[in-house]
Write a protein that holds these residues in place. Structure first.
Motif, short mmCIF file in Angstrom:
data_model
loop_
_atom_site.label_atom_id
_atom_site.label_comp_id
_atom_site.label_asym_id
_atom_site.label_seq_id
_atom_site.Cartn_x
_atom_site.Cartn_y
_atom_site.Cartn_z
N GLU A 102 34.69 -36.88 12.36
CA GLU A 102 35.32 -35.92 11.48
C GLU A 102 34.90 -34.48 11.79
N GLU A 103 33.65 -34.30 12.18
CA GLU A 103 33.20 -32.95 12.50
C GLU A 103 33.95 -32.41 13.72
N PHE A 104 34.14 -33.23 14.74
CA PHE A 104 34.87 -32.81 15.93
C PHE A 104 36.30 -32.43 15.59
N LEU A 105 36.95 -33.23 14.76
CA LEU A 105 38.33 -32.95 14.37
C LEU A 105 38.41 -31.66 13.55
N PHE A 106 37.44 -31.46 12.66
CA PHE A 106 37.38 -30.21 11.88
C PHE A 106 37.18 -29.01 12.80
N TYR A 107 36.30 -29.16 13.76
CA TYR A 107 35.99 -28.10 14.73
C TYR A 107 37.23 -27.72 15.54
N MET A 108 37.91 -28.71 16.11
CA MET A 108 39.08 -28.42 16.93
C MET A 108 40.24 -27.90 16.07
N GLY A 109 40.37 -28.42 14.86
CA GLY A 109 41.40 -27.93 13.96
C GLY A 109 41.20 -26.48 13.60
N THR A 110 39.93 -26.10 13.36
CA THR A 110 39.60 -24.71 13.05
C THR A 110 39.93 -23.80 14.22
N VAL A 111 39.63 -24.26 15.44
CA VAL A 111 39.92 -23.47 16.65
C VAL A 111 41.42 -23.25 16.80
N VAL A 112 42.20 -24.31 16.66
CA VAL A 112 43.65 -24.21 16.85
C VAL A 112 44.28 -23.29 15.80
N ILE A 113 43.93 -23.50 14.53
CA ILE A 113 44.50 -22.69 13.45
C ILE A 113 44.12 -21.22 13.60
N SER A 114 42.86 -20.95 13.90
CA SER A 114 42.40 -19.57 14.06
C SER A 114 43.09 -18.89 15.24
N THR A 115 43.25 -19.61 16.34
CA THR A 115 43.91 -19.05 17.52
C THR A 115 45.36 -18.69 17.22
N VAL A 116 46.07 -19.58 16.56
CA VAL A 116 47.48 -19.34 16.23
C VAL A 116 47.62 -18.15 15.29
N LEU A 117 46.76 -18.07 14.28
CA LEU A 117 46.83 -16.97 13.31
C LEU A 117 46.56 -15.62 13.98
N ILE A 118 45.53 -15.56 14.82
CA ILE A 118 45.21 -14.30 15.50
C ILE A 118 46.30 -13.93 16.50
N MET A 119 46.81 -14.94 17.20
CA MET A 119 47.88 -14.68 18.16
C MET A 119 49.10 -14.06 17.47
N CYS A 120 49.51 -14.65 16.34
CA CYS A 120 50.66 -14.13 15.60
C CYS A 120 50.39 -12.73 15.02
N ASN A 121 49.12 -12.48 14.67
CA ASN A 121 48.76 -11.21 14.06
C ASN A 121 48.65 -10.07 15.08
N THR A 122 48.36 -10.41 16.33
CA THR A 122 48.13 -9.37 17.35
C THR A 122 49.34 -9.13 18.25
N VAL A 123 50.25 -10.11 18.34
CA VAL A 123 51.42 -9.91 19.20
C VAL A 123 52.32 -8.84 18.58
N GLY A 124 52.75 -7.91 19.41
CA GLY A 124 53.60 -6.83 18.93
C GLY A 124 52.83 -5.64 18.39
N THR A 125 51.55 -5.84 18.03
CA THR A 125 50.73 -4.74 17.52
C THR A 125 49.66 -4.34 18.54
N VAL A 126 48.96 -5.33 19.08
CA VAL A 126 47.93 -5.08 20.10
C VAL A 126 48.42 -5.50 21.48
N TYR A 127 49.10 -6.65 21.54
CA TYR A 127 49.59 -7.19 22.81
C TYR A 127 51.11 -7.27 22.81
N GLN A 128 51.69 -7.15 23.98
CA GLN A 128 53.14 -7.02 24.08
C GLN A 128 53.87 -8.35 23.99
N ASN A 129 53.23 -9.44 24.39
CA ASN A 129 53.91 -10.73 24.40
C ASN A 129 52.97 -11.83 23.93
N PHE A 130 53.55 -13.01 23.65
CA PHE A 130 52.77 -14.14 23.14
C PHE A 130 51.77 -14.65 24.17
#
Length: 483
Positions: free
Chosen positions: A268-296
């Motif tokens: 369960e810890e591994f799944l929580f860890y990887m889930g946190t990584v994926v969710i955080s990456t997607v959120l930051i990617m969506c938040n920075t595209v178009g404002t800091v970076y030009q493309n996905f």
């Protein structure tokens, strides 16, 4: 407390540290730089003191829990103090407190630095600076147990005091053999990483530096701009993947080698860890595209690297996330608290503790709604006993108290709140960079000596998870144990 046995084991630790400096001595000799004599003097001093201490006659060899905790805390303090000598004696870092800060940051795999121009340091010192990550990643005393286990009783207590995260256990009946297995896995993964980095285009010296920093989740680089200086996508992908790999409990790799690869999916810890990584990456990617970076693609590249670097508390950087939107920076601060898995080389709270805190909170809510219900806190289908739950809550309390007290001291300098708070969170979580003046493009050189001492202690407190350090300051701990 069995002081004679503690001193004897400290002698072994100093001998191990002397041996650990030999590769750096060789690098210095090979490059014919001025740091050779500083390494030679330090090695000889360590061997003299270590040999003298290791020959002390011990009346009895029982190492109690408090003895093991004191041994671990004192070992880290001594290793850091002697490890700082090459920086100080060579003149590369003129003030000893600064050298101590740099070495503590190395051994605790924090990666914070007071250096303004890293690339001008002699190669031997840079090698030693990064090699401290590799030693500290698995633990100073775990290495000692693997090489020369000297105490029959109490070895498990040593691993409990030094291993990151709750519930460290034995992979095999003998604790010394467990240490050897863990280091064999650690070494094999490091060698694979080293080879891949060299194939991807890094010079062999640079590959060693970044392999040590990635494996130990420390983050020291030999470049002022960290990994971003290479502008090499393949290197970034390799380091991203391996940072995540070293953030996983090493015992899961042992289970996979023994024929149980499904252990990852059932943890369960591994799944929580990887889930946190994926969710955080997607959120930051969506938040920075178009404002800091030009493309996905560009946003995904930098978001995935920084999320992996921060959650594993490695601290490498490919971008100045000080310039990211506030939403993305808050996510990174949250990841500084969460950290990697227990039993990994990562720091901070650890995913297992965060998961347990959620489960405990859920139980309390259920008890309010259904007062007569019986609700057990479970991880992996197994009930977590009350003692472990209390231990997690106690650790969480001490963690927050340590952050609050340290922040009060650091803010006396008058620096902005973001810099002061994230510097402390980064130090205790063994993360490396924070925000503001201590962001990925900044450093800790502007802090006063008092703040550097506090932050150095924070790094050790965070790496040893508070209790061993608190114990050595308790007078009752030093009373002689009843035989």
């Amino acid at each position: 407390m069995n002081i004679r046995l503690i001193v004897k084991n400290l002698g072994y630790v100093l001998i191990i540290e002397a041996a650990s400096m030999l590769p750096s001595l060789f690098v210095s000799l090979l490059n014919r730089q001025d740091d050779f004599s500083s390494f030679l003097i330090t090695i000889l001093l360590l061997l003299v003191l270590g040999t003298a201490a290791s020959r002390i006659n011990v009346g009895y060899e029982n190492l109690y829990t408090r003895d093991a905790f004191a041994l671990v805390a004192l070992s880290w303090l001594l290793m850091s103090a002697f490890g700082a000598l090459p920086f100080f004696l060579s003149g590369a870092i003129p003030r000893f407190i600064d050298a101590f800060f740099e070495c503590v940051s190395g051994f605790t795999t924090t990666g914070s630095t007071i250096l303004n121009d890293i690339e001008n340091l002699p190669k031997g010192l840079l090698f030693w600076r990064s090699f401290t990550h590799w030693i500290g990643g698995m633990g100073v005393l775990v290495l000692t147990l693997a090489v020369m286990p000297s105490t029959k009783a109490g070895s498990l207590h040593i691993m409990q005091a030094e291993s990151p995260g709750p519930l460290p256990g034995k992979l095999v009946p003998k604790i010394g053999q467990t240490a050897k297995i863990l280091y064999a896995i650690y070494l094999a993964m490091t060698l694979v990483l080293l080879l891949l980095l060299h194939i991807a285009g890094l010079p062999i010296y640079d590959a060693f530096i970044h392999a040590f920093g990635t494996a130990g989740t420390g983050g020291f680089s030999n470049m002022n701009e960290s990994v971003g200086a290479y502008h090499n996508l393949a290197v970034e992908i390799i380091i991203t993947v391996f940072m995540l790999m070293f953030g996983v409990n090493l015992s899961l790799y042992y289970q996979a080698i023994k024929g149980n690869p499904k252990a990852f999916l059932h943890n369960e810890e591994f799944l929580f860890y990887m889930g946190t990584v994926v969710i955080s990456t997607v959120l930051i990617m969506c938040n920075t595209v178009g404002t800091v970076y030009q493309n996905f693609g560009e946003a995904l590249r930098h978001a995935s690297f920084q999320v992996s670097s921060i959650i594993t508390t490695t601290g490498y950087a490919t971008a100045d996330f000080n310039l990211w939107p506030t939403f993305s920076k808050v996510i990174l601060i949250i990841l500084m608290f969460v950290g990697a898995c227990a039993g990994s080389t990562g720091g901070a709270m650890k995913c297992i503790r965060i998961l347990l805190l959620f489960r405990i909170a859920k139980r309390e809510v259920v008890k309010i709604i259904h007062p007569r219900s019986i609700y057990s806190v479970k991880i992996g289908g197994k009930v977590v006993d009350e003692e472990t739950q209390i231990g997690v809550l106690t650790y969480f309390f001490f963690y927050l108290v340590a952050i609050a007290c340290s922040t009060l001291v650091v803010t006396l300098e008058g620096k902005d709140l973001v810099t002061s708070v994230t510097a402390v969170i980064s130090a205790i979580g063994n993360v490396g960079p924070g925000l503001g003046l201590v962001g990925p493009m900044g450093n800790f050189s502007s802090f006063s000596l008092l703040s550097k001492i506090v932050l150095s202690l924070d790094m050790i407190v965070g790496r040893l998870e508070i209790l061993p350090v608190l114990l050595i300051f308790s007078p009752s701990s030093w009373r002689r144990a009843n035989i």
